[in-house]
Design a protein around this motif. Structure first.
Motif, PDB file in Angstrom:
ATOM      1  N   PHE A 213      37.924  40.358  41.043  1.00 62.45           N
ATOM      2  CA  PHE A 213      38.243  40.770  42.402  1.00 62.45           C
ATOM      3  C   PHE A 213      38.681  42.228  42.496  1.00 62.45           C
ATOM      4  O   PHE A 213      38.774  42.769  43.594  1.00 62.45           O
ATOM      5  CB  PHE A 213      39.329  39.865  42.991  1.00 62.45           C
ATOM      6  CG  PHE A 213      38.875  38.455  43.217  1.00 62.45           C
ATOM      7  CD1 PHE A 213      38.009  38.150  44.256  1.00 62.45           C
ATOM      8  CD2 PHE A 213      39.304  37.429  42.392  1.00 62.45           C
ATOM      9  CE1 PHE A 213      37.581  36.849  44.474  1.00 62.45           C
ATOM     10  CE2 PHE A 213      38.886  36.123  42.596  1.00 62.45           C
ATOM     11  CZ  PHE A 213      38.018  35.828  43.635  1.00 62.45           C
ATOM     12  N   GLY A 214      38.959  42.851  41.360  1.00 58.91           N
ATOM     13  CA  GLY A 214      39.344  44.251  41.355  1.00 58.91           C
ATOM     14  C   GLY A 214      38.185  45.164  41.724  1.00 58.91           C
ATOM     15  O   GLY A 214      37.028  44.738  41.797  1.00 58.91           O
ATOM     16  N   PRO A 215      38.471  46.431  41.951  1.00 51.99           N
ATOM     17  CA  PRO A 215      37.453  47.349  42.487  1.00 51.99           C
ATOM     18  C   PRO A 215      36.243  47.549  41.599  1.00 51.99           C
ATOM     19  O   PRO A 215      35.153  47.854  42.090  1.00 51.99           O
ATOM     20  CB  PRO A 215      38.230  48.662  42.671  1.00 51.99           C
ATOM     21  CG  PRO A 215      39.440  48.543  41.799  1.00 51.99           C
ATOM     22  CD  PRO A 215      39.777  47.086  41.783  1.00 51.99           C
ATOM     23  N   ARG A 216      36.384  47.370  40.285  1.00 46.29           N
ATOM     24  CA  ARG A 216      35.227  47.585  39.398  1.00 46.29           C
ATOM     25  C   ARG A 216      34.402  46.315  39.211  1.00 46.29           C
ATOM     26  O   ARG A 216      33.305  46.372  38.651  1.00 46.29           O
ATOM     27  CB  ARG A 216      35.712  48.086  38.032  1.00 46.29           C
ATOM     28  CG  ARG A 216      36.437  49.414  38.098  1.00 46.29           C
ATOM     29  CD  ARG A 216      36.534  50.081  36.747  1.00 46.29           C
ATOM     30  NE  ARG A 216      37.040  49.183  35.702  1.00 46.29           N
ATOM     31  CZ  ARG A 216      37.121  49.501  34.419  1.00 46.29           C
ATOM     32  NH1 ARG A 216      36.717  50.700  34.020  1.00 46.29           N
ATOM     33  NH2 ARG A 216      37.611  48.653  33.533  1.00 46.29           N
ATOM     34  N   ASN A 217      34.936  45.170  39.661  1.00 46.05           N
ATOM     35  CA  ASN A 217      34.233  43.896  39.509  1.00 46.05           C
ATOM     36  C   ASN A 217      33.728  43.726  38.073  1.00 46.05           C
ATOM     37  O   ASN A 217      32.580  43.401  37.817  1.00 46.05           O
ATOM     38  CB  ASN A 217      33.075  43.796  40.510  1.00 46.05           C
ATOM     39  CG  ASN A 217      32.439  42.407  40.573  1.00 46.05           C
ATOM     40  OD1 ASN A 217      31.234  42.272  40.554  1.00 46.05           O
ATOM     41  ND2 ASN A 217      33.260  41.382  40.631  1.00 46.05           N
ATOM     42  N   ASP A 218      34.638  43.961  37.107  1.00 45.13           N
ATOM     43  CA  ASP A 218      34.255  43.924  35.692  1.00 45.13           C
ATOM     44  C   ASP A 218      33.742  42.554  35.261  1.00 45.13           C
ATOM     45  O   ASP A 218      32.937  42.446  34.338  1.00 45.13           O
ATOM     46  CB  ASP A 218      35.461  44.298  34.816  1.00 45.13           C
ATOM     47  CG  ASP A 218      35.784  45.779  34.886  1.00 45.13           C
ATOM     48  OD1 ASP A 218      34.888  46.544  35.292  1.00 45.13           O
ATOM     49  OD2 ASP A 218      36.907  46.164  34.547  1.00 45.13           O
ATOM     50  N   TYR A 219      34.240  41.491  35.900  1.00 44.84           N
ATOM     51  CA  TYR A 219      33.815  40.154  35.507  1.00 44.84           C
ATOM     52  C   TYR A 219      32.390  39.870  35.997  1.00 44.84           C
ATOM     53  O   TYR A 219      31.694  39.024  35.463  1.00 44.84           O
ATOM     54  CB  TYR A 219      34.795  39.115  36.065  1.00 44.84           C
ATOM     55  CG  TYR A 219      34.654  37.742  35.464  1.00 44.84           C
ATOM     56  CD1 TYR A 219      35.342  37.393  34.299  1.00 44.84           C
ATOM     57  CD2 TYR A 219      33.829  36.789  36.038  1.00 44.84           C
ATOM     58  CE1 TYR A 219      35.213  36.138  33.748  1.00 44.84           C
ATOM     59  CE2 TYR A 219      33.691  35.529  35.489  1.00 44.84           C
ATOM     60  CZ  TYR A 219      34.387  35.211  34.343  1.00 44.84           C
ATOM     61  OH  TYR A 219      34.261  33.965  33.790  1.00 44.84           O
TER      62      TYR A 219
ATOM     63  N   ARG B 153      31.373  41.235  44.787  1.00 45.58           N
ATOM     64  CA  ARG B 153      32.648  41.142  45.478  1.00 45.58           C
ATOM     65  C   ARG B 153      32.409  41.303  46.971  1.00 45.58           C
ATOM     66  O   ARG B 153      31.715  42.214  47.402  1.00 45.58           O
ATOM     67  CB  ARG B 153      33.598  42.238  44.967  1.00 45.58           C
ATOM     68  CG  ARG B 153      35.050  42.013  45.300  1.00 45.58           C
ATOM     69  CD  ARG B 153      35.920  43.027  44.580  1.00 45.58           C
ATOM     70  NE  ARG B 153      35.786  44.363  45.148  1.00 45.58           N
ATOM     71  CZ  ARG B 153      36.814  45.161  45.439  1.00 45.58           C
ATOM     72  NH1 ARG B 153      38.046  44.751  45.208  1.00 45.58           N
ATOM     73  NH2 ARG B 153      36.623  46.367  45.928  1.00 45.58           N
ATOM     74  N   HIS B 154      32.993  40.381  47.771  1.00 43.30           N
ATOM     75  CA  HIS B 154      32.796  40.413  49.210  1.00 43.30           C
ATOM     76  C   HIS B 154      33.829  41.318  49.873  1.00 43.30           C
ATOM     77  O   HIS B 154      34.853  41.665  49.290  1.00 43.30           O
ATOM     78  CB  HIS B 154      32.890  38.996  49.777  1.00 43.30           C
ATOM     79  CG  HIS B 154      31.880  38.045  49.205  1.00 43.30           C
ATOM     80  ND1 HIS B 154      30.530  38.190  49.415  1.00 43.30           N
ATOM     81  CD2 HIS B 154      32.026  36.957  48.412  1.00 43.30           C
ATOM     82  CE1 HIS B 154      29.877  37.214  48.798  1.00 43.30           C
ATOM     83  NE2 HIS B 154      30.770  36.459  48.175  1.00 43.30           N
ATOM     84  N   GLU B 155      33.566  41.653  51.133  1.00 36.05           N
ATOM     85  CA  GLU B 155      34.482  42.512  51.871  1.00 36.05           C
ATOM     86  C   GLU B 155      35.870  41.884  51.989  1.00 36.05           C
ATOM     87  O   GLU B 155      36.881  42.561  51.861  1.00 36.05           O
ATOM     88  CB  GLU B 155      33.913  42.816  53.267  1.00 36.05           C
ATOM     89  CG  GLU B 155      34.846  43.555  54.199  1.00 36.05           C
ATOM     90  CD  GLU B 155      35.220  44.956  53.704  1.00 36.05           C
ATOM     91  OE1 GLU B 155      36.134  45.557  54.303  1.00 36.05           O
ATOM     92  OE2 GLU B 155      34.619  45.445  52.728  1.00 36.05           O
ATOM     93  N   GLU B 156      35.922  40.565  52.228  1.00 32.45           N
ATOM     94  CA  GLU B 156      37.233  39.923  52.314  1.00 32.45           C
ATOM     95  C   GLU B 156      37.987  39.999  50.995  1.00 32.45           C
ATOM     96  O   GLU B 156      39.228  40.101  50.978  1.00 32.45           O
ATOM     97  CB  GLU B 156      37.108  38.471  52.785  1.00 32.45           C
ATOM     98  CG  GLU B 156      36.198  37.577  51.951  1.00 32.45           C
ATOM     99  CD  GLU B 156      34.794  37.469  52.534  1.00 32.45           C
ATOM    100  OE1 GLU B 156      34.258  36.354  52.565  1.00 32.45           O
ATOM    101  OE2 GLU B 156      34.237  38.514  52.957  1.00 32.45           O
ATOM    102  N   ASP B 157      37.262  39.963  49.874  1.00 30.92           N
ATOM    103  CA  ASP B 157      37.905  40.104  48.564  1.00 30.92           C
ATOM    104  C   ASP B 157      38.529  41.485  48.415  1.00 30.92           C
ATOM    105  O   ASP B 157      39.635  41.634  47.882  1.00 30.92           O
ATOM    106  CB  ASP B 157      36.895  39.879  47.434  1.00 30.92           C
ATOM    107  CG  ASP B 157      36.261  38.502  47.457  1.00 30.92           C
ATOM    108  OD1 ASP B 157      36.926  37.562  47.913  1.00 30.92           O
ATOM    109  OD2 ASP B 157      35.105  38.375  47.024  1.00 30.92           O
ATOM    110  N   ARG B 158      37.815  42.489  48.895  1.00 28.94           N
ATOM    111  CA  ARG B 158      38.339  43.858  48.811  1.00 28.94           C
ATOM    112  C   ARG B 158      39.630  43.999  49.615  1.00 28.94           C
ATOM    113  O   ARG B 158      40.611  44.584  49.142  1.00 28.94           O
ATOM    114  CB  ARG B 158      37.296  44.852  49.334  1.00 28.94           C
ATOM    115  CG  ARG B 158      37.748  46.312  49.240  1.00 28.94           C
ATOM    116  CD  ARG B 158      36.801  47.245  49.968  1.00 28.94           C
ATOM    117  NE  ARG B 158      36.800  47.026  51.404  1.00 28.94           N
ATOM    118  CZ  ARG B 158      37.744  47.503  52.224  1.00 28.94           C
ATOM    119  NH1 ARG B 158      38.767  48.205  51.739  1.00 28.94           N
ATOM    120  NH2 ARG B 158      37.682  47.264  53.521  1.00 28.94           N
TER     121      ARG B 158
END
Length: 304
Positions: free
Chosen positions: A158-164, A168-173
């Motif tokens: 869920f972090g900004p780099r989406n390392d996993y 990532r959706h807008e609501e997640d951001r």
């Protein structure tokens, strides 16, 4: 069970306090648990209604709630609800809420500065909201003396780099920016993976599927046992058949495997199962029943 209430129970040397923000019809029953057929709800109406299902509107009934554990001389807060004043345009129930959660905590004898540990079982909006509060237009940690325990896989996802990975959706951001990132900037986050022991009574364990880092918190004190399962369970119909994932599970198959594993242990060791969103008593014991499970009794709180 009424909204905006607190209840308590003692297991061994650990006191558990339940803080309810809200309870009511949430979404269509089969919208929440798509694979649970209409007959499952109807056949179990006697005990599902009214705390878990509203038959008239065919709506799943859920609670928004947090759990406070007093363990080993410390105060541990499990999940922090929706939060006030959040921009959540994708979730009307959560959008710009004002629910007085901190007042409810204080009436239960818990001040923000008294909390030693915050557990986020995962990083969805209704589990991290009160991680932070608005201070003159800036999001700051609500619990300034606490360590925030965050599953590393969720932080990576869920972090900004989406390392996993996985997008990532807008609501997640929005959720990460107002409820997680400020706690990182304050240096209060401890990322963990696999297992993490909090004290002699409490251990976090990974249970992925609902989210990449979704976790459960196990309690063992004396002969008493409990497991706080977060969103592994949204409705009791998932106890009857753990293959039924909720509509919010990012990896339904993996979530089902985690749910079955956790329920098997709970049935075999008589753990009290404490989901994040059950209405009514909010927690139950389970037993094996065929290929699934059945409820073996609801939690009894002090004074009831």
């Amino acid at each position: 069970m009424t909204n905006e209430s607190a209840q308590s129970i003692v297991l061994g040397d650990v006191e558990i306090i339940r803080i309810v923000e809200w309870q009511g019809p949430f979404v269509p029953a089969r919208g929440l648990v798509p694979d649970a057929a209409a007959e499952v709800w109807k056949d179990n109406e006697e005990w599902l209604a009214p705390d878990h299902w509203a038959p008239d509107g065919d709506s799943a009934v859920v609670a928004l709630q947090s759990w406070v554990l007093r363990s080993g001389g410390r105060t541990v807060l499990v999940d922090t609800g929706v939060g006030d004043g959040r921009e959540r345009p994708h979730s009307p129930l959560f959008h710009r809420r004002r629910d007085g959660f901190l007042g409810r905590l204080e009436r239960a004898g818990i001040r923000p500065e008294d909390v030693d540990v915050v557990v986020n079982t995962h990083l969805h909006a209704d589990h991290v909201g009160w991680n932070t509060r608005d201070a003159d237009g800036e999001w700051v940690p609500t619990f300034p003396h606490a360590r925030y325990l965050v599953p590393a896989a969720d932080d990576f996802h869920f972090g900004p780099r989406n390392d996993y990975g996985g997008g990532r959706h807008e609501e997640d951001r929005l959720v990460y920016e107002d409820s997680v990132a400020p706690v990182h900037r304050a240096g209060l986050v401890d990322l963990w993976e696999g297992t993490h022991r909090i004290d002699d009574h409490l251990v976090l364990e990974s249970a992925p599927g609902h989210t990449p880092g979704s976790a459960v918190l196990r309690l063992a004190s004396g002969t008493d046992r409990a497991v706080f399962v977060g969103d592994l369970l949204h409705s009791p119909v998932q106890i009857l058949d753990p293959a039924h994932a909720s509509c919010f599970c990012l990896d339904p198959r993996r979530a089902a495997a985690s749910r079955r594993r956790v329920l098997e242990r709970a049935a075999d060791t008589r753990e009290l199962v404490v989901p994040a969103h059950f209405g009514g008593a909010g927690a139950t014991e389970v037993r094996r029943a065929g290929t699934g499970f059945a409820l073996a009794g609801w939690a009894a709180y002090a004074g009831e």
